[in-house]
Motif scaffolding. Structure first.
Motif, PDB file in Angstrom:
ATOM      1  N   UNK A   1       0.834  -1.205   0.000  1.00  0.00           N
ATOM      2  CA  UNK A   1       0.000   0.000   0.000  1.00  0.00           C
ATOM      3  C   UNK A   1       0.870   1.257   0.000  1.00  0.00           C
ATOM      4  N   UNK A   2       1.938   1.257   0.804  1.00  0.00           N
ATOM      5  CA  UNK A   2       2.829   2.414   0.848  1.00  0.00           C
ATOM      6  C   UNK A   2       3.564   2.592  -0.486  1.00  0.00           C
ATOM      7  N   UNK A   3       3.925   1.481  -1.123  1.00  0.00           N
ATOM      8  CA  UNK A   3       4.585   1.567  -2.427  1.00  0.00           C
ATOM      9  C   UNK A   3       3.643   2.167  -3.473  1.00  0.00           C
ATOM     10  N   UNK A   4       2.379   1.727  -3.474  1.00  0.00           N
ATOM     11  CA  UNK A   4       1.411   2.264  -4.435  1.00  0.00           C
ATOM     12  C   UNK A   4       1.134   3.741  -4.162  1.00  0.00           C
ATOM     13  N   UNK A   5       1.180   4.133  -2.875  1.00  0.00           N
ATOM     14  CA  UNK A   5       1.034   5.549  -2.537  1.00  0.00           C
ATOM     15  C   UNK A   5       2.133   6.369  -3.195  1.00  0.00           C
ATOM     16  N   UNK A   6       3.372   5.897  -3.079  1.00  0.00           N
ATOM     17  CA  UNK A   6       4.503   6.597  -3.681  1.00  0.00           C
ATOM     18  C   UNK A   6       4.369   6.601  -5.206  1.00  0.00           C
ATOM     19  N   UNK A   7       4.000   5.467  -5.787  1.00  0.00           N
ATOM     20  CA  UNK A   7       3.870   5.377  -7.243  1.00  0.00           C
ATOM     21  C   UNK A   7       2.764   6.287  -7.769  1.00  0.00           C
ATOM     22  N   UNK A   8       1.770   6.563  -6.952  1.00  0.00           N
ATOM     23  CA  UNK A   8       0.677   7.452  -7.377  1.00  0.00           C
ATOM     24  C   UNK A   8       1.090   8.916  -7.317  1.00  0.00           C
ATOM     25  N   UNK A   9       1.839   9.286  -6.283  1.00  0.00           N
ATOM     26  CA  UNK A   9       2.147  10.696  -6.052  1.00  0.00           C
ATOM     27  C   UNK A   9       3.444  11.167  -6.716  1.00  0.00           C
ATOM     28  N   UNK A  10       4.362  10.244  -7.012  1.00  0.00           N
ATOM     29  CA  UNK A  10       5.645  10.645  -7.599  1.00  0.00           C
ATOM     30  C   UNK A  10       5.497  10.742  -9.121  1.00  0.00           C
ATOM     31  N   UNK A  11       5.908  11.857  -9.724  1.00  0.00           N
ATOM     32  CA  UNK A  11       5.783  11.997 -11.182  1.00  0.00           C
ATOM     33  C   UNK A  11       6.996  11.440 -11.919  1.00  0.00           C
ATOM     34  N   UNK A  12       6.809  11.223 -13.200  1.00  0.00           N
ATOM     35  CA  UNK A  12       7.936  10.920 -14.073  1.00  0.00           C
ATOM     36  C   UNK A  12       8.755  12.198 -14.304  1.00  0.00           C
ATOM     37  N   UNK A  13      10.039  12.040 -14.524  1.00  0.00           N
ATOM     38  CA  UNK A  13      10.798  13.166 -15.059  1.00  0.00           C
ATOM     39  C   UNK A  13      10.402  13.310 -16.525  1.00  0.00           C
ATOM     40  N   UNK A  14      10.396  14.536 -17.054  1.00  0.00           N
ATOM     41  CA  UNK A  14       9.989  14.716 -18.460  1.00  0.00           C
ATOM     42  C   UNK A  14      10.767  13.836 -19.430  1.00  0.00           C
ATOM     43  N   UNK A  15      12.085  13.696 -19.213  1.00  0.00           N
ATOM     44  CA  UNK A  15      12.901  12.901 -20.134  1.00  0.00           C
ATOM     45  C   UNK A  15      12.506  11.426 -20.085  1.00  0.00           C
ATOM     46  N   UNK A  16      12.285  10.899 -18.879  1.00  0.00           N
ATOM     47  CA  UNK A  16      11.902   9.492 -18.761  1.00  0.00           C
ATOM     48  C   UNK A  16      10.514   9.270 -19.350  1.00  0.00           C
TER      49      UNK A  16
END
Length: 513
Positions: A490-505
């Motif tokens: 659940x904590x991992x999915x929280x991070x994956x939801x809130x953290x954006x991609x860098x434009x280049x990636x």
């Protein structure tokens, strides 16, 4: 490919993580086998992600099967190491119990060889230290008769009390826990208290700052109280306000102001209904597990927001929580049920999206979340190459639901995520993650002042939710591996939801052109 600066940043992150792991190993060695096994568990959870990001930095991308294999292998090793850790801990506990028993027998043998008159002298001297067995010590406000009955609940095979200390309106019993199963010890002691003193006192089995089991007994008058009538009225007012802000947020997403154009209510209502469905699923998840564990919850106090409709709700416990498993289940169930509903809405919305769909969103919408962007890449493919992407309304509703769920899963205070961390790792770790979360939110708010949501949420946590949940009745029984893995997921999915991609990636992955 990554730019040079991004590759350098990734390498630095990996090096810092490896340094932290090395530092953890040095600390773990001092605890022997138990410390090494606990350290290996942390490595098993960290290593797959270090490998994944290291490969990405090198320009090597794993497919879905490879990522799934890493997750399954990591979870399997974590469970196996957890079993070894429990077995080693059980052996250590049994050895300590045997040593204590031998020491007690030796002390009893030495005492029996002394004259009887010398045995009684120390307890009669005014200067003698308090050993916790004399009812005349300052253990007010518990009456002496009640204290005597409480001291009678202990036995050689549950808890051996050696010291009695006044604490708030009750008392702390220090000593040695003789049973190997904290759940069984607590059950026997709590049953004995109820038989002797009815419902007048509550017994807590907790860990002292020194890491030793202690018993705390408090009057039942200290139990959490039901919400007062003004508080219930406030909950209803906040609910009505949230319904209004959700409708307004829905109208803004549809490019009109509902307050200025109330005749367009029918256009905003279906959109708002989808958001309300996620909120309702979240709260029902909490209530489902609360009923299962026989814990009373307050009415939800919703937090309105003009930007996203609502930040969710604050729900208080109106009764004591039996153990850490109950705290975890109740706290985890809300975001789990609400998150699943939101995720299904997002997936269905992406699957139904096509050229000419009702909504057009900039491609940066999908760059703002690793989870949402990855799912969009699977379903929308080359459609993400343009500047604008046509999507079904359920996509927006699902995204909003995931964002609110992720905000509530932040590991801080009495948020769902904070309670989950407290249930898995204990109060000390939960206190540290709360401070870390507030620091991170403060930094993000300073770096990105154009987004007021981050600052607003940090203020809500700081003033309303920063305190930890009160201890459960049995704090010593730890969670099983399944709950621990679900909490980390659940904590991992929280991070994956809130953290954006860098434009280049994002561009490298085909999200944006």
């Amino acid at each position: 490919m990554f730019t040079g600066s991004e590759t350098t940043a990734t390498v630095l992150i990996i090096l810092v993580a490896l340094g932290v792991m090395g530092w953890g190993f040095n600390r773990a060695r001092t605890y022997g086998k138990l410390g090494i096994l606990a350290w290996l568990q942390s490595v098993v959870l960290t290593a797959p992600w270090l490998l994944f990001f290291g490969l990405v930095a090198a320009g090597i991308y794993l497919n879905f099967v490879g990522i799934l294999f890493l997750l399954v292998a990591s979870a399997g090793l974590y469970i196996y190491l957890g079993k070894l850790l429990r077995d080693a801990g059980q052996d250590t506990v049994l050895q300590e119990r045997a040593k204590k028993l031998l020491n007690d027998k030796a002390e009893a043998l030495n005492s029996s060889q002394k004259p009887q008159e010398q045995e009684s002298v120390p307890t009669e001297k005014p200067s003698a230290p308090n050993n916790g067995t004399n009812p005349a010590i300052e253990v007010v406000p518990i009456p002496a008769d009640d204290l005597k009955l409480l001291q009678g609940i202990f036995s050689i095979d549950t808890f051996f009390a050696t010291e009695t200390i006044p604490y708030q309106e009750g008392v702390i019993f220090k000593g040695n826990m003789r049973g190997t199963d904290p759940e069984e010890v607590y059950s026997r002691l709590a049953t004995s208290v109820k038989e002797r003193l009815d419902d007048r006192y509550r017994l807590f089995l907790v860990e002292s700052p020194e890491g030793r089991p202690v018993i705390i007994v408090l009057p039942s008058s200290n139990d959490p109280q039901p919400a007062t009538l003004p508080q219930q009225i406030l909950a209803v007012v906040l609910l009505i306000a949230t319904l209004a802000t959700t409708l307004e947020a829905s109208g803004l997403l549809l490019n009109f102001d509902l307050f200025k154009s109330p005749e367009r209510f029918q256009e905003a209502f279906p959109f708002a209904l989808g958001i309300w469905t996620v909120f309702a699923a979240h709260e029902l998840g909490h209530w489902w597990q609360a009923i299962r564990h026989k814990v009373r919850l307050s009415l939800p106090f919703f937090i309105p927001s003009w930007q996203i409709g609502s930040f969710g709700a604050i729900t208080r416990f109106e009764s004591l929580i039996p153990n850490r498993a109950a705290l975890f289940d109740i706290s985890f169930a809300g975001p789990a049920v609400g998150g699943i509903v939101a995720l299904l809405m997002l997936i269905v919305g992406l699957a139904l999206s096509h050229e000419g769909s009702a909504f057009q969103v900039p491609v940066q919408f999908f760059q703002g979340s690793i989870l949402v962007g990855s799912l969009a890449r699977v379903f929308l493919g080359s459609s993400l190459q343009g500047n604008l992407v046509d999507v079904h309304p359920l996509t927006i509703i699902g995204w909003l639901g995931l964002v609110v769920t992720a905000l509530n899963l932040m590991p801080a205070g009495q948020l769902d995520g904070g309670r989950v961390v407290q249930a898995i790792y204990g109060r000390k770790t939960a206190r540290r993650t709360t401070i870390a979360t507030l620091v991170v939110l403060g930094i993000v708010a300073l770096v990105n002042p154009a987004n007021p949501i981050v600052l607003y949420w940090a203020i809500v946590i700081l003033f309303l939710q920063r305190g930890l949940e009160r201890p459960t009745l049995n704090e010593l029984t730890e969670l099983n591996d399944t709950r621990a893995i679900l909490g980390l997921l659940a904590l991992f999915l929280m991070v994956a939801t809130l953290i954006p991609y860098t434009p280049a990636l994002a561009v490298r992955l085909g999200i944006g052109g």
